[in-house]
Write a protein that holds these residues in place. Structure first.
Motif, short mmCIF file in Angstrom:
data_model
loop_
_atom_site.label_atom_id
_atom_site.label_comp_id
_atom_site.label_asym_id
_atom_site.label_seq_id
_atom_site.Cartn_x
_atom_site.Cartn_y
_atom_site.Cartn_z
N LYS A 1 0.78 -1.25 -0.08
CA LYS A 1 -0.04 0.12 0.00
C LYS A 1 0.87 1.35 -0.10
CE LYS A 1 -3.05 -2.50 3.09
NZ LYS A 1 -2.05 -3.42 3.62
N LEU A 2 0.23 2.30 -0.49
CA LEU A 2 1.03 3.62 -0.39
C LEU A 2 -0.02 4.73 0.06
CD1 LEU A 2 -0.05 5.38 -2.89
CD2 LEU A 2 1.66 4.32 -4.06
N GLY A 3 0.38 6.05 0.54
CA GLY A 3 -0.28 6.93 1.09
C GLY A 3 -0.24 7.26 2.38
N LYS A 4 0.47 6.39 3.32
CA LYS A 4 1.07 6.89 4.61
C LYS A 4 2.59 7.11 4.59
CE LYS A 4 -2.96 4.79 6.90
NZ LYS A 4 -3.56 5.88 7.43
N SER A 5 3.12 7.83 5.54
CA SER A 5 4.54 7.92 5.89
C SER A 5 4.88 7.94 7.26
CB SER A 5 5.24 8.98 4.81
OG SER A 5 4.45 10.20 5.33
N LEU B 1 -10.24 -0.47 -10.96
CA LEU B 1 -9.87 -1.02 -9.84
C LEU B 1 -10.26 -2.57 -10.00
CD1 LEU B 1 -11.19 0.25 -6.23
CD2 LEU B 1 -12.25 -1.85 -7.41
N SER B 2 -9.42 -3.31 -9.09
CA SER B 2 -9.72 -4.88 -9.47
C SER B 2 -9.10 -5.54 -7.96
CB SER B 2 -8.70 -5.55 -10.27
OG SER B 2 -7.13 -5.24 -10.12
N LEU B 3 -8.98 -4.70 -6.75
CA LEU B 3 -8.78 -5.09 -5.61
C LEU B 3 -9.41 -4.18 -4.37
CD1 LEU B 3 -5.10 -6.22 -5.47
CD2 LEU B 3 -7.22 -7.66 -5.19
N LEU C 1 -1.43 -3.36 -5.59
CA LEU C 1 -1.15 -2.08 -4.80
C LEU C 1 -2.33 -1.27 -4.39
CD1 LEU C 1 1.15 0.05 -3.82
CD2 LEU C 1 0.95 1.15 -6.20
N LEU C 2 -2.59 -1.01 -3.35
CA LEU C 2 -3.70 -0.16 -2.73
C LEU C 2 -3.60 0.99 -2.17
CD1 LEU C 2 -5.12 -3.20 -0.57
CD2 LEU C 2 -5.45 -2.73 -2.87
N ILE D 1 -4.51 -2.69 -9.37
CA ILE D 1 -4.85 -1.61 -8.21
C ILE D 1 -5.91 -1.82 -7.53
CG2 ILE D 1 -3.24 -0.22 -9.70
CD1 ILE D 1 -5.57 1.42 -10.69
N GLY D 2 -5.99 -1.15 -6.37
CA GLY D 2 -7.22 -0.86 -5.59
C GLY D 2 -7.20 -0.04 -4.44
N ALA D 3 -7.96 -0.03 -3.53
CA ALA D 3 -8.32 0.72 -2.27
C ALA D 3 -8.32 -0.21 -0.99
CB ALA D 3 -9.14 1.83 -2.72
N SER D 4 -7.87 0.37 -0.05
CA SER D 4 -8.12 -0.39 1.45
C SER D 4 -8.84 0.69 1.91
CB SER D 4 -6.88 -0.60 2.15
OG SER D 4 -7.30 -0.69 3.58
#
Length: 279
Positions: A84-88, A201-203, A151-152, A182-185
């Motif tokens: 996943k990405l978007g947090k750091s 989107l597939s996940l 990858l979410l 690709i997808g989203a949590s």
């Protein structure tokens, strides 16, 4: 599952194992499991039929990805790895990471819990499309892979998902071959609805309560597409059930393709794998 080309044409649902190994605590300060057992669990997962691994760029400050890459080095083609990405993490925590192997053995359980309790305040959530390429490159470097299977976006808001610049940058990672799916949590229904507006989107990764309370329209939209759904927090959100029963119950939901079980202990993973085999 032997090549990138084969992965691209297979059904998403067929690629996800019924149990996904959640690796949020791999490499974490507050994980009391001995490192040798953590590695044994990762290395044994495939033999138990657990081929899906769920991680993130921030889990264990990147050490979760490093350990997964190490464990799968010789069996990469057998695994479906999601990050996943978007947090750091804050700069302070990033500087602390190289010293974990030295510090952790010297810290008491209370001290490790204190560090873990501050984790939330040391993590920021920022979806900057310009940073997506660097983020996935960092994940690939830590994993030692040339691509990830999934990858979410890590807990995006509905507003973030509706940003056309964000969507274009995220889809580009797939176009470039760095990501197969690709997808989203998602954390809430609004984000889920926005995510379902993405034809690419597939996940989806969703907490079990959101899955069970999902609107009929959202469930119908998922059902009509080849979207793999991973259920998370199935034990925490079903505290009235024994863990094995909570896992089995989640796996029986018609929308759920894979149940994420976060553990670094081999015995727990074996119990989870056995739970979904029961009628």
């Amino acid at each position: 599952m032997s090549s990138v080309g084969q992965l691209q044409v297979e059904s998403r649902k067929a690629q996800l194992s019924r149990i996904a190994l959640g690796c949020s605590r791999v490499g974490s300060f507050n994980n009391m499991t001995p490192q040798r057992e953590v590695r044994l669990t990762l290395e044994s997962a495939l033999d138990l039929g657990v081929s899906t691994f769920d991680t993130s760029n921030v889990y264990g400050q990147g050490d979760s990805e490093r350990e997964i890459g190490r464990a799968l080095r010789k069996r990469r083609d057998e695994a479906f790895v999601i990050t996943k990405l978007g947090k750091s993490f804050s700069r302070k925590m990033q500087l602390l990471r190289p010293f974990k192997p030295l510090l952790k053995p010297l810290m008491s359980a209370k001290a490790q819990d204190a560090v873990a309790s501050r984790r939330g305040s040391e993590i920021s959530t920022v979806f900057r499309p310009a940073a997506f390429a660097a983020s996935i490159e960092g994940s690939l470097r830590r994993l030692g892979f040339d691509h990830v299977d999934g990858l979410l976006l890590h807990s995006p808001s509905a507003a973030s998902l509706r940003d056309p610049e964000l969507r274009a940058a995220f889809v580009r990672l797939k176009t470039e071959g760095k990501v197969l799916h690709i997808g989203a949590s998602c954390d809430d229904a609004a984000a889920l609805d926005a995510a379902l507006d993405w034809p690419e989107l597939s996940l989806l990764q969703l907490p079990i309560d959101l899955i069970e309370q999902m609107s009929p329209s959202a469930a119908e939209r998922i059902g009509h597409r080849d979207v793999g759904v991973l259920a998370r927090e199935v034990i925490r959100l079903q505290r009235d059930l024994p863990p094995a029963e909570a896992i089995a119950r989640a796996s029986r939901h018609p929308l759920v393709d894979s149940v994420i079980v976060g553990t670094s202990r081999l015995a727990h993973l074996k119990d989870a794998a056995a739970a979904v085999q029961r009628p």
